[in-house]
Design an enzyme around this catalytic site. Sequence first.
Site, short mmCIF file in Angstrom:
data_model
loop_
_atom_site.label_atom_id
_atom_site.label_comp_id
_atom_site.label_asym_id
_atom_site.label_seq_id
_atom_site.Cartn_x
_atom_site.Cartn_y
_atom_site.Cartn_z
N ARG A 1 0.78 -1.32 -0.07
CA ARG A 1 -0.19 0.23 0.12
C ARG A 1 0.88 1.14 -0.40
O ARG A 1 0.61 2.18 -0.86
CB ARG A 1 -1.13 0.26 1.54
N ASN B 1 -6.35 -3.58 2.02
CA ASN B 1 -6.56 -4.58 2.06
C ASN B 1 -7.77 -5.34 2.43
O ASN B 1 -8.60 -4.24 3.16
CB ASN B 1 -5.44 -5.27 3.72
#
Length: 74
Positions: A18, A36
Amino acid sequence: MQHLDIRVSGIVQGVFFRTSTKEIADHLDINGWVMNHNDGSVRIEAEGDATAMQQFCEWLQQGPEGAVVENVEA
């Protein structure tokens, strides 16, 4: 302007996916978000210039060091 809803699967959690995705997106002037999922995948909403989006999607095929990208669906 191009908009994509992207799902990346493989070993993409716990490897700074990320954070790295945001850094690449910022560098390419792409807006959006990344999160996520419980199934171990990462979901990305991204919007930007078509050329930048192509470069972004090419980067997603590899991801950051430590990631093992198995599939990218856009």
